[in-house]
Design a protein around this motif. Structure first.
Motif, PDB file in Angstrom:
ATOM      1  N   ASP A  68      58.155  15.656  -8.372  1.00  0.00           N
ATOM      2  CA  ASP A  68      57.790  14.238  -7.171  1.00  0.00           C
ATOM      3  C   ASP A  68      56.755  13.384  -7.673  1.00  0.00           C
ATOM      4  N   VAL A  69      56.678  12.998  -8.808  1.00  0.00           N
ATOM      5  CA  VAL A  69      55.287  12.145  -9.506  1.00  0.00           C
ATOM      6  C   VAL A  69      56.109  10.953  -9.173  1.00  0.00           C
ATOM      7  N   GLN A  70      55.859  10.526  -8.166  1.00  0.00           N
ATOM      8  CA  GLN A  70      56.452   9.161  -7.773  1.00  0.00           C
ATOM      9  C   GLN A  70      55.270   8.310  -6.936  1.00  0.00           C
ATOM     10  N   LYS A  71      55.606   6.904  -7.190  1.00  0.00           N
ATOM     11  CA  LYS A  71      54.884   6.014  -6.949  1.00  0.00           C
ATOM     12  C   LYS A  71      54.360   5.938  -5.469  1.00  0.00           C
ATOM     13  N   GLY A  72      55.452   6.346  -4.570  1.00  0.00           N
ATOM     14  CA  GLY A  72      55.360   6.151  -3.222  1.00  0.00           C
ATOM     15  C   GLY A  72      54.007   6.941  -2.653  1.00  0.00           C
ATOM     16  N   PHE A  73      53.495   8.166  -3.638  1.00  0.00           N
ATOM     17  CA  PHE A  73      52.224   8.805  -2.940  1.00  0.00           C
ATOM     18  C   PHE A  73      51.278   8.438  -3.246  1.00  0.00           C
TER      19      PHE A  73
ATOM     20  N   GLY B 161      58.476   2.723  -3.909  1.00  0.00           N
ATOM     21  CA  GLY B 161      57.962   4.122  -4.266  1.00  0.00           C
ATOM     22  C   GLY B 161      58.751   5.339  -4.440  1.00  0.00           C
ATOM     23  N   ASN B 162      59.981   5.114  -4.503  1.00  0.00           N
ATOM     24  CA  ASN B 162      60.764   6.394  -5.065  1.00  0.00           C
ATOM     25  C   ASN B 162      60.886   6.491  -6.614  1.00  0.00           C
ATOM     26  N   ALA B 163      60.376   5.426  -7.314  1.00  0.00           N
ATOM     27  CA  ALA B 163      60.424   5.391  -9.016  1.00  0.00           C
ATOM     28  C   ALA B 163      59.398   6.348  -9.326  1.00  0.00           C
ATOM     29  N   PHE B 164      59.261   6.898 -10.543  1.00  0.00           N
ATOM     30  CA  PHE B 164      58.329   7.740 -11.070  1.00  0.00           C
ATOM     31  C   PHE B 164      57.314   6.738 -11.279  1.00  0.00           C
ATOM     32  N   LYS B 165      55.997   7.484 -11.318  1.00  0.00           N
ATOM     33  CA  LYS B 165      54.751   7.023 -11.753  1.00  0.00           C
ATOM     34  C   LYS B 165      54.943   6.855 -13.362  1.00  0.00           C
ATOM     35  N   ASP B 166      54.137   6.059 -13.739  1.00  0.00           N
ATOM     36  CA  ASP B 166      53.975   5.808 -15.360  1.00  0.00           C
ATOM     37  C   ASP B 166      53.772   6.689 -16.173  1.00  0.00           C
ATOM     38  N   ALA B 167      52.812   7.677 -15.665  1.00  0.00           N
ATOM     39  CA  ALA B 167      52.786   9.115 -16.541  1.00  0.00           C
ATOM     40  C   ALA B 167      54.185   9.698 -16.748  1.00  0.00           C
ATOM     41  N   VAL B 168      55.015   9.588 -15.778  1.00  0.00           N
ATOM     42  CA  VAL B 168      56.468  10.201 -16.181  1.00  0.00           C
ATOM     43  C   VAL B 168      57.414   9.394 -16.758  1.00  0.00           C
ATOM     44  N   GLY B 169      57.144   8.128 -16.473  1.00  0.00           N
ATOM     45  CA  GLY B 169      58.426   7.087 -16.887  1.00  0.00           C
ATOM     46  C   GLY B 169      58.553   6.903 -18.268  1.00  0.00           C
ATOM     47  N   ALA B 170      57.718   7.493 -19.116  1.00  0.00           N
ATOM     48  CA  ALA B 170      57.972   7.330 -20.501  1.00  0.00           C
ATOM     49  C   ALA B 170      58.877   8.664 -20.818  1.00  0.00           C
TER      50      ALA B 170
END
Length: 180
Positions: free
Chosen positions: A11-16, A65-74
């Motif tokens: 759940d490393v997601q932008k919504g948090f 906010g459902n999208a993954f944060k940049d740390a995970v996105g790659a």
């Protein structure tokens, strides 16, 4: 011990980012380092995404906010599990079936929230027989109000989670333990 361990990134997601009272500002850096190491060494990597069923939730499937944060996105996971409850083991496709098919017996858990989805997944993993590492400094949570109205800090919740898990449900480690 770590050679065939799957890294479970929960759940490393932008919504948090919309929540207040966050603990552990180093979490994203630590998660990104773990993902990079797992990819460099071609180890099993699993991303878990929470698709909230609550109306108006920043984690709803159609919310930004459902999208993954940049740390995970790659990252490029071997498996993407989608869930709408706390434990990654109740997501789809089945995390447990995938781990068994891959003959993986050890997992390392990181992500959001320390004391909610990460802890729930760790407890269930232990009950299912997995050797579970809980990467505490690669998680974070938020301040929470108890039933008596008192506020418990995110840092205190992280320490309580570590104490509750370590030696019973998981081995609590830090990022340096896994990267070293």
């Amino acid at each position: 011990m770590f050679e065939n361990a799957a890294l479970i990134v929960i759940d490393v997601q932008k919504g948090f980012d919309e929540f207040d009272g966050r603990s552990n500002p180093s979490m994203e850096t630590n998660v990104a380092a773990l993902i990079q190491r797992w990819q460099d060494e071609d180890r099993p990597l699993v991303f878990v995404r929470h698709d909230s069923l609550e109306e108006g939730s920043p984690l709803a499937p159609t919310a930004p906010g459902n999208a993954f944060k940049d740390a995970v996105g790659a990252g490029d996971p071997d498996l993407l599990v989608v869930k709408s409850v706390h434990s990654a083991f109740y997501g789809r496709p089945s995390l447990d079936a995938w781990l068994q098919d891959q003959n993986i017996k050890t997992i390392a858990i990181c992500g959001i929230q320390t004391n909610v989805c990460c802890e729930t997944t760790a407890r269930m993993a232990s009950d299912l027989g997995y050797d579970t590492m809980f990467v505490l400094d690669a998680t974070y949570t938020f301040d929470s109000t108890g039933p008596d109205g008192s506020v418990v800090s995110g840092d205190d919740l992280m320490r309580a989670t570590a104490a509750g898990l370590h030696g019973e449900f998981a081995t609590v480690v830090n990022t340096a333990d896994l990267l070293g």
